[in-house]
Each structure stands twice: as structure tokens, then as C-alpha cells.
Design a protein around this motif. Structure first.
Motif, PDB file in Angstrom:
ATOM      1  N   ARG A 286      -1.553 -11.230   7.633  1.00  0.00           N
ATOM      2  CA  ARG A 286      -3.154 -11.289   6.859  1.00  0.00           C
ATOM      3  C   ARG A 286      -3.531 -12.588   7.196  1.00  0.00           C
ATOM      4  O   ARG A 286      -4.591 -12.880   7.777  1.00  0.00           O
TER       5      ARG A 286
ATOM      6  N   ARG B 211       0.873  -1.102   0.058  1.00  0.00           N
ATOM      7  CA  ARG B 211       0.001   0.165  -0.077  1.00  0.00           C
ATOM      8  C   ARG B 211       0.726   1.141   0.015  1.00  0.00           C
ATOM      9  O   ARG B 211       0.452   2.390  -0.312  1.00  0.00           O
TER      10      ARG B 211
ATOM     11  N   ARG C 193      -1.743   1.697  -3.956  1.00  0.00           N
ATOM     12  CA  ARG C 193      -1.292   0.273  -3.999  1.00  0.00           C
ATOM     13  C   ARG C 193       0.207   0.853  -4.552  1.00  0.00           C
ATOM     14  O   ARG C 193       0.275   1.836  -5.318  1.00  0.00           O
TER      15      ARG C 193
ATOM     16  N   CYS D 157     -10.916  -4.444   2.940  1.00  0.00           N
ATOM     17  CA  CYS D 157     -10.782  -4.302   4.595  1.00  0.00           C
ATOM     18  C   CYS D 157     -11.064  -5.485   5.228  1.00  0.00           C
ATOM     19  O   CYS D 157     -11.932  -6.245   4.957  1.00  0.00           O
TER      20      CYS D 157
HETATM   21  C1  HEM Z   1     -17.606   1.129   7.917  1.00  0.00           C
HETATM   22  C2  HEM Z   1     -16.409   0.613   8.248  1.00  0.00           C
HETATM   23  C3  HEM Z   1     -15.235   0.482   7.760  1.00  0.00           C
HETATM   24  C4  HEM Z   1     -14.768   1.066   6.312  1.00  0.00           C
HETATM   25  C5  HEM Z   1     -15.826   1.714   5.231  1.00  0.00           C
HETATM   26  C6  HEM Z   1     -13.594   0.581   6.029  1.00  0.00           C
HETATM   27  C7  HEM Z   1     -12.921   0.940   4.982  1.00  0.00           C
HETATM   28  C8  HEM Z   1     -11.590   0.504   4.521  1.00  0.00           C
HETATM   29  C9  HEM Z   1     -10.968   0.450   3.387  1.00  0.00           C
HETATM   30  C10 HEM Z   1     -11.589   1.379   2.251  1.00  0.00           C
HETATM   31  C11 HEM Z   1      -9.728   0.004   3.433  1.00  0.00           C
HETATM   32  C12 HEM Z   1      -8.403  -0.301   2.235  1.00  0.00           C
HETATM   33  C13 HEM Z   1      -9.050  -1.403   1.434  1.00  0.00           C
HETATM   34  C14 HEM Z   1      -8.088  -1.472   0.262  1.00  0.00           C
HETATM   35  O1  HEM Z   1      -6.893  -0.767   0.211  1.00  0.00           O
HETATM   36  O2  HEM Z   1      -8.411  -2.412  -0.689  1.00  0.00           O
HETATM   37  C15 HEM Z   1      -9.609  -0.822   4.863  1.00  0.00           C
HETATM   38  C16 HEM Z   1      -8.612  -1.564   5.220  1.00  0.00           C
HETATM   39  C17 HEM Z   1      -8.636  -2.153   6.386  1.00  0.00           C
HETATM   40  N1  HEM Z   1      -9.584  -2.045   7.406  1.00  0.00           N
HETATM   41 FE1  HEM Z   1     -11.213  -1.252   7.345  1.00  0.00          FE
HETATM   42  N2  HEM Z   1     -12.911  -0.249   7.036  1.00  0.00           N
HETATM   43  C18 HEM Z   1     -14.197  -0.190   8.037  1.00  0.00           C
HETATM   44  C19 HEM Z   1     -14.008  -0.713   9.259  1.00  0.00           C
HETATM   45  C20 HEM Z   1     -13.037  -1.668   9.748  1.00  0.00           C
HETATM   46  C21 HEM Z   1     -13.086  -2.151  11.107  1.00  0.00           C
HETATM   47  C22 HEM Z   1     -14.062  -2.539  11.973  1.00  0.00           C
HETATM   48  C23 HEM Z   1     -11.668  -2.826  11.220  1.00  0.00           C
HETATM   49  C24 HEM Z   1     -11.176  -3.715  12.400  1.00  0.00           C
HETATM   50  C25 HEM Z   1     -11.782  -3.960  13.278  1.00  0.00           C
HETATM   51  C26 HEM Z   1     -11.083  -2.605  10.101  1.00  0.00           C
HETATM   52  C27 HEM Z   1      -9.657  -2.850   9.615  1.00  0.00           C
HETATM   53  C28 HEM Z   1      -9.069  -2.566   8.622  1.00  0.00           C
HETATM   54  C29 HEM Z   1      -7.749  -3.333   8.322  1.00  0.00           C
HETATM   55  C30 HEM Z   1      -6.799  -4.156   9.185  1.00  0.00           C
HETATM   56  C31 HEM Z   1      -7.237  -2.841   7.012  1.00  0.00           C
HETATM   57  C32 HEM Z   1      -6.171  -2.930   6.359  1.00  0.00           C
HETATM   58  C33 HEM Z   1      -6.134  -4.467   5.556  1.00  0.00           C
HETATM   59  C34 HEM Z   1      -4.933  -4.969   4.874  1.00  0.00           C
HETATM   60  O3  HEM Z   1      -4.103  -4.184   4.557  1.00  0.00           O
HETATM   61  O4  HEM Z   1      -4.726  -6.099   4.740  1.00  0.00           O
HETATM   62  N3  HEM Z   1     -11.958  -1.727   9.228  1.00  0.00           N
HETATM   63  N4  HEM Z   1     -10.835  -0.444   5.331  1.00  0.00           N
END
Ligand code: HEM
Length: 517
Positions: free
Chosen positions: A137, A110, A393, A462
Motif C-alpha cells: 500500500r 480483509r 475485516r 479504496c
Molecule cells: C466507482 C468506483 C469504485 C468503487 C465504488 C470502489 C469501491 C471499493 C471498496 C468499497 C473497497 C473496499 C474498501 C474497504 O474495505 O474499506 C475498495 C477497495 C479497493 N479498490 Fe476500489 N472502488 C472503485 C474503483 C476503483 C478503481 C478505479 C481502482 C483501481 C484502479 C480500485 C482499486 C481498489 C483497490 C486496490 C482496493 C483495495 C485497497 C486495499 O486493500 O488497500 N477501485 N474499492
């Protein structure tokens, strides 16, 4: 000294330095042209960046401008520069699909700045690269299965009662409700409980420290912090060499101590709970147990080391930052739109009533999944107001773009402007109109799936999607089943958005009047 005249020498040296800088910028700004890519013309010295003038390090405003300009010129992608760094902005949904999913192995990273040595909590899943990301992951994915979500459901439901009590009090006192504040307290309680196993009691203000730290993470309130963030985003290699840390010591120490204290408590009291921290402890116990016998003492002493104990702190820290603001913002915007569209509010309430009746008057995990219209409301809310405005990315090996002679070089950053895609009238006619029916089963069939990406997509999407949806649905169902909501006359309308940050938020406070049903 070059001559006997120091002023003349200074003039020569200054001229030479300026000439070298100008030549460097000039050469850098030819990158996309040299490689035959379409591009937007940069301006010295910021390139195409407007971040410095918007005061914040976010992408929202910038990517909106890039998207519009590239589309107007009929391009599917195009090069821009942040200062002198070449970045490729991709606007075509088919290419976006290639990058996020089909050819993901070329775009694993990223490009988020992190520094394991000086700022260990920055080395979390969101930021990790390649093998480290993949291993982490794989370890964390089982933490987010529907079985695990079901285990956490009851805690979320219990915590929603504090929120309802707080709203009840405001109704009794006929007070305006700052709904964003109420929702932020709810999600802080939820994530505090589910990630750290801590009762934050945000509504009573007893753990106000937790909320304060949560707010501090996103603040770029002082010049040194702003400069650090700008350096980390624009010149990450230099920032690494300088050992720049993007989190304040106070913040990392706070989270580190919270985790250590919780583990200590569990050890002393032989206590376990269905939360993320326990699952991380179990993962760690399992993997260590397979190598050699493992005791809780070892884990706690490991946690005192900068690494690998900090790995766990970094992950729960990330769950906190990723989990509380995104979901509270989604609920806040959903309530805003439901107040502006009372017939839609009534329709969601009717669905909640039907599902509750079917499940003996109780909100259950299974019932939540049956609330399909509420899911459409959330989909539409996150279309207009995606919590995250831009996906990024980094290309990890040279990649030839399909149907072209163009190659994205290893190391180039790619931006996917999802906020602009979501609000593009070509894909969503009358994009400002709130219409959850866009996401009915029938309408979804004709939608290009890569035009709606609130949770990103592909292997790096996510990880908390299920959790985020679950807590948003519980929060909305708890409120809407008990109260009819209206916007208070004290709200400044329409709400102005702060689009300059990575996470969209409102500049104005949404005050709500609630009527008990
Ligand atoms: C409405 C709630 C949420 C939205 C809209 C959201 C949105 C996103 C988006 C857009 C990304 C980037 C995805 C990508 O680059 O393709 C992301 C990554 C991530 N989100 Fe969320 N998220 C939400 C809730 C949460 C919650 C509740 C958690 C954890 C408890 C979380 C943990 C993460 C993590 C750890 C990543 C990084 C994943 C990776 O790089 O492998 N998110 N999220």
C-alpha cells in the motif's frame, strides 16, 4: 474389523462419524453464546449462510438479512456463522468507525483468500495481509495522487470520444442503446490503457479477448469453480493446504503475458507512458536501483519468475478488476436514475454546460472538480447502489469492544453491511427516492459519516477512489453534454437487481434512447 458382522461394524462406524460431526457443529454453534455476544440462531449445516441456495458466493443478500434481524432485536452487532465459522456483523456506525479507522491496527486484514504459490495473481493489494499489505500500500499510494490522476485525465478524455462515436452511430440508426455494454467498453478501454498501456478498442471489438477475460474473472459458471470459491471463502486454511487457486489458468496467463509483452515493448522502443504499469516499473526501478544497479532485462526476467515479478502483474490485474466494473456500474445506475428523474438530469447538464463554458468549451481536469452537483449525483447513486455490498475485516489481535465486557478474538472475521446501512430509513428517509440533495454541503454536515461508505474507509479504503470518480465523471459529462437520455420502452422496469453477488449488478438490460442536443 470390530466384530464378525461387517454390516454391524459399518453401522457403528457411520453412527460414530455422524455423532462426531453433530457434536462438532453443536459445539461450534455455541461460540457466540459462550462469549456472551448477541447472535442470530444458526441452522445445521449452513449456519446462517444462504450463499449455497443463492447459487453465488456473494454477500449482498445475506448481509441484508443479518442487518435487518440484528437491528430489529436492537443489537449494535451480533454473531452469525458461515457454515461453522463465527463472523461478527457490525451494524452500529460508531462501532464501524472504531473498526475501520480509530482501532484499524486491530483490523488490518480483509480475510480475502489468496495463494501466492499456486495462484500468484491472487496476491494483490486487496487480498494481502498485514506487513505485506502495508508495504505494498505504501508503494502504490503515490500512484494515485491527484498529480498522477491529472496525467491520466487526457487519456480518459480521448477514450471517451470512442464511446460518443458509438452512441452517435446508434442515434443515427435509431437503435436502442445497451448502455451498460457501452459503459463497460469505455471503462475497459480506460483501464486497459491506464493500467496496461494497451489499446483495447472495445468498441471495435479488436481486443475482445480483454473483455472476455474481464467477464471470466467474476464467473462462477462451472461446479468445480463454484466449489473452489466456496472452499476458499468458508475454509481458507484447508483451501491453502489443498493449493486451491481461484483464478483460471487461462486468465492469469493472459494477464501475465499482456504485462510481459508491454514491458518488452517499452524496453525495445525506449518508450514510457503515464500509466499505472509505468509507475510500477518506476517504483521497482527506484527500489532496485538503491540496492544494486538495475536493468530492464532484470525486470523482464524477474517477471518470468513466480515471484516477485508476479507482484506487478497481480497489482495491475487488480486495478483492472477493481476499476472497470465498479465505475461502469456506477455510471449505469446514475444514468438509470437520471432517466427516471429528468429534472435532475437537466440540472446536471446545466452544471456541465456552465463549467465547460468557464473553461473555453473544453472538459478539463480542473473543471471536473468544479462539478459539485455531479459529485452529489454519484454519491447518491453509490448510496442506493454501492458497487461493493459488504466490507470485511479480520481481527488480528484480541480487541475489547468499547463500553462492553466483550472481546473480539484474534482471527474472527467482521462484516460491515454497507448496502444495508446505505438503504436504512433511519439514516436516509425514503431510501428508494433518488435525491442528490442529501449530499449537499449543508445536509452532509448532519449525516453520520459512517452510514455512507461506498469506497470503504480508514487506511484500507479504496485506493482507486480518485480514479474511479474521475472516469465516472468524464464518462457522464461526455454523454450528458451531448445527449438527452430516456429509457427505451424495451427495458423491463423496474430494473431487477442481482444482490446475491459481492458487486451489485442489474439482472435486466437498461436500454436507452438518446437524443442529440
Ligand atoms: C466507482 C468506483 C469504485 C468503487 C465504488 C470502489 C469501491 C471499493 C471498496 C468499497 C473497497 C473496499 C474498501 C474497504 O474495505 O474499506 C475498495 C477497495 C479497493 N479498490 Fe476500489 N472502488 C472503485 C474503483 C476503483 C478503481 C478505479 C481502482 C483501481 C484502479 C480500485 C482499486 C481498489 C483497490 C486496490 C482496493 C483495495 C485497497 C486495499 O486493500 O488497500 N477501485 N474499492
Amino acid at each position: 474389523m470390530l466384530t464378525d458382522n461387517p454390516i454391524f461394524d459399518l453401522f457403528i462406524i457411520t453412527t460414530a462419524v455422524i455423532a462426531a460431526i453433530v457434536a462438532y457443529f453443536h459445539h461450534s454453534y455455541k461460540y457466540w453464546e459462550r462469549r456472551g455476544f448477541p447472535f442470530l440462531t444458526p441452522k445445521f449445516p449452513l449456519g446462517n449462510s444462504v450463499r449455497f441456495v443463492t447459487k453465488s458466493p456473494g454477500f449482498g443478500i445475506e448481509t441484508k438479512i443479518f442487518y435487518k434481524d440484528l437491528k430489529r432485536k436492537g443489537h449494535k452487532f451480533g454473531g452469525i456463522y458461515t457454515i461453522t465459522n463465527p463472523v461478527l456483523v457490525v451494524v452500529d456506525p460508531d462501532y464501524i468507525r472504531d473498526i475501520l479507522t480509530k482501532d484499524f491496527h486491530y483490523f488490518v486484514n480483509r480475510g480475502q483468500y489468496h495463494n501466492e504459490k499456486t495462484d500468484p495473481i491472487s496476491a494483490h493489494l486487496f487480498a494481502l495481509d498485514e506487513t505485506k499489505w502495508k508495504n505494498m500500500r505504501t508503494k502504490l499510494t503515490p500512484t494515485f495522487t491527484s498529480g498522477k490522476m491529472k496525467m491520466m485525465f487526457q487519456s480518459i478524455l480521448d477514450l471517451s470520444r470512442n464511446m460518443i462515436e458509438a452512441i452517435d452511430e446508434s442515434v443515427a440508426e435509431q437503435k436502442d442503446i445497451d448502455i451498460k455494454q457501452v459503459l463497460a467498453c469505455f471503462t475497459t478501454d480506460v483501464i486497459g490503457s491506464c493500467a496496461f498501456g494497451i489499446e483495447c478498442n472495445s468498441f471495435k471489438g479488436t481486443e475482445a479477448e480483454f473483455r472476455r477475460m474481464g467477464q471470466k474473472i467474476f464467473e462462477a459458471d462451472s461446479l468445480p469453480r463454484m466449489l473452489k470459491l466456496l472452499l476458499a471463502v468458508n475454509l481458507p486454511q484447508l483451501a491453502l493446504k489443498l493449493g486451491i487457486s481461484t483464478h483460471e489458468k487461462e486468465v492469469s496467463q493472459f494477464f501475465y503475458q499482456v504485462v510481459e509483452k508491454t514491458i518488452r515493448y517499452r524496453e525495445d522502443n525506449n518508450y514510457t507512458r503515464p500509466d499505472f504499469l509505468q509507475l510500477l516499473i518506476n517504483i521497482r526501478n527506484d527500489s532496485k536501483a538503491s540496492e544494486h544497479p538495475f536493468t530492464m532485462d532484470q525486470l523482464v526476467s524477474n517477471m518470468r519468475q513466480p515471484l516477485p515479478g508476479y507482484e506487478n502483474v497481480a497489482q495491475v490485474f487488480l486495478f483492472f478488476i477493481a476499476g472497470f466494473d465498479t465505475s461502469s456500474s456506477a455510471m449505469n445506475f446514475a444514468i438509470y436514475e437520471l432517466c427516471k428523474n429528468p429534472s435532475i438530469q437537466e440540472k446536471v447538464r446545466e452544471e456541465i454546460r456552465e463549467v465547460l463554458q468557464k473553461h473555453g468549451g473544453q472538459l478539463t481536469y480542473e473543471g471536473l472538480a468544479e462539478m459539485k452537483y455531479m459529485q452529489q449525483v454519484l454519491d447518491e447513486t453509490l448510496r442506493i447502489y454501492p458497487s461493493v455490498t459488504t466490507l470485511t475485516r479480520v481481527c488480528v489481535k484480541d480487541y475489547k469492544l468499547r463500553d462492553t465486557d466483550l472481546t473480539i478474538e484474534k482471527g474472527i472475521k467482521v462484516m460491515i453491511p454497507l448496502y444495508s446501512l446505505h438503504n436504512d430509513p433511519e439514516y436516509f428517509p425514503e431510501p428508494d427516492r433518488f435525491d442528490p440533495d442529501r449530499f449537499s454541503d449543508e445536509n452532509k454536515r448532519s449525516m453520520h459519516p459512517y452510514t455512507h461508505l461506498p469506497f470503504g474507509d480508514g487506511p484500507r479504503n479504496c485506493i482507486g477512489l480518485r480514479f474511479g470518480i474521475m472516469q465516472s465523471k468524464v464518462g457522464l459529462a461526455a454523454i450528458l453534454s451531448r445527449f438527452r437520455l430516456k429509457i427505451s420502452p424495451s427495458t423491463r422496469l423496474p430494473l431487477r437487481l442481482d444482490e446475491g453477488v459481492l458487486l451489485i449488478k442489474t439482472l435486466d438490460t437498461l436500454y436507452i434512447n438518446a437524443e442529440k442536443i
